[in-house]
Design an enzyme around this catalytic site. Structure first.
Site, mmCIF file in Angstrom:
data_model
loop_
_atom_site.group_PDB
_atom_site.id
_atom_site.type_symbol
_atom_site.label_atom_id
_atom_site.label_comp_id
_atom_site.label_asym_id
_atom_site.label_seq_id
_atom_site.Cartn_x
_atom_site.Cartn_y
_atom_site.Cartn_z
ATOM 1 N N LEU A 120 0.829 -1.201 0.000
ATOM 2 C CA LEU A 120 0.000 0.000 0.000
ATOM 3 C C LEU A 120 0.865 1.254 0.000
ATOM 4 C CD1 LEU A 120 -2.919 0.775 2.349
ATOM 5 C CD2 LEU A 120 -0.821 2.102 2.576
ATOM 6 N N HIS A 121 0.456 2.242 -0.764
ATOM 7 C CA HIS A 121 1.145 3.528 -0.758
ATOM 8 C C HIS A 121 0.177 4.639 -1.152
ATOM 9 C CE1 HIS A 121 1.813 1.569 -4.673
ATOM 10 N NE2 HIS A 121 1.749 2.773 -5.202
ATOM 11 N N ALA A 122 0.377 5.797 -0.538
ATOM 12 C CA ALA A 122 -0.409 6.986 -0.852
ATOM 13 C C ALA A 122 0.395 7.844 -1.821
ATOM 14 C CB ALA A 122 -0.718 7.774 0.421
#
Length: 176
Positions: A120-122
């Site tokens: 997951l990454h923003a």
């Protein structure tokens, strides 16, 4: 279009094959080459890296150290660290690049457009009035006004001395 950083990335791609059990982001963390890997900052629960294939100059990614696929799998401390890092990144981007706005978000899962769904990454993408043009629509090409290293250097300069030092401490801590 001229993009000299792409040739270095393509030629090194085979040398950077991560362990099958870890994402490319985790592999980069273990290399202890933050500047070469465009890692800007290492916090307690998350780190910030520049996107090697940015939508715009200054496109940053915020990731937890722990590989998770879904936001609700993050611990409350990781969620808070991610939120605080978004705020921190907007400040650095404003100082270094003076954008007129930001796009922020996550693509969770391959069906949602995640290129690396296992970690997951923003995304935080600085935007400027008039930064869109005909190139992506007619030539399937993005135009960036400066190379990645120049943007990295501007962002590192915009960071407080404490933030720059925390990246060094984070690299030392991750090698223990």
């Amino acid at each position: 279009m001229w993009s000299p950083w792409r040739s270095a990335y393509v030629s090194e791609a085979n040398e950077r094959e991560p362990d099958a059990d870890e994402s490319i982001f985790t592999a980069l963390l273990h290399e202890e080459q933050d500047e070469q890997n465009l890692i800007l900052w290492r916090g307690e629960h998350v780190f910030v890296i520049m996107n090697r294939h940015p939508y715009n100059s200054g496109h940053l990614l915020i990731l937890p150290y722990r590989e998770v696929t879904q936001y609700d799998a993050l611990t409350p401390a990781e969620q808070q660290g991610l939120a605080a890092a978004l705020d921190r990144c907007m400040g650095w981007l404003r100082e270094a690049l003076s954008p007129d706005g930001f796009n922020m978000g996550m693509n969770l899962g391959r069906a949602a457009g995640a290129g690396i769904p296992e970690h997951l990454h923003a995304h935080i993408v600085p935007r400027w009035d008039g930064d869109t043009n005909f190139m992506p629509a007619t030539a399937d090409t993005k135009v960036l006004p400066e190379d990645l290293q120049t943007t990295y250097d501007k962002l590192r300069t915009a960071m407080s001395p404490e933030a720059r030092d925390s990246t060094k401490r984070g690299a030392e801590a991750s090698s223990e």
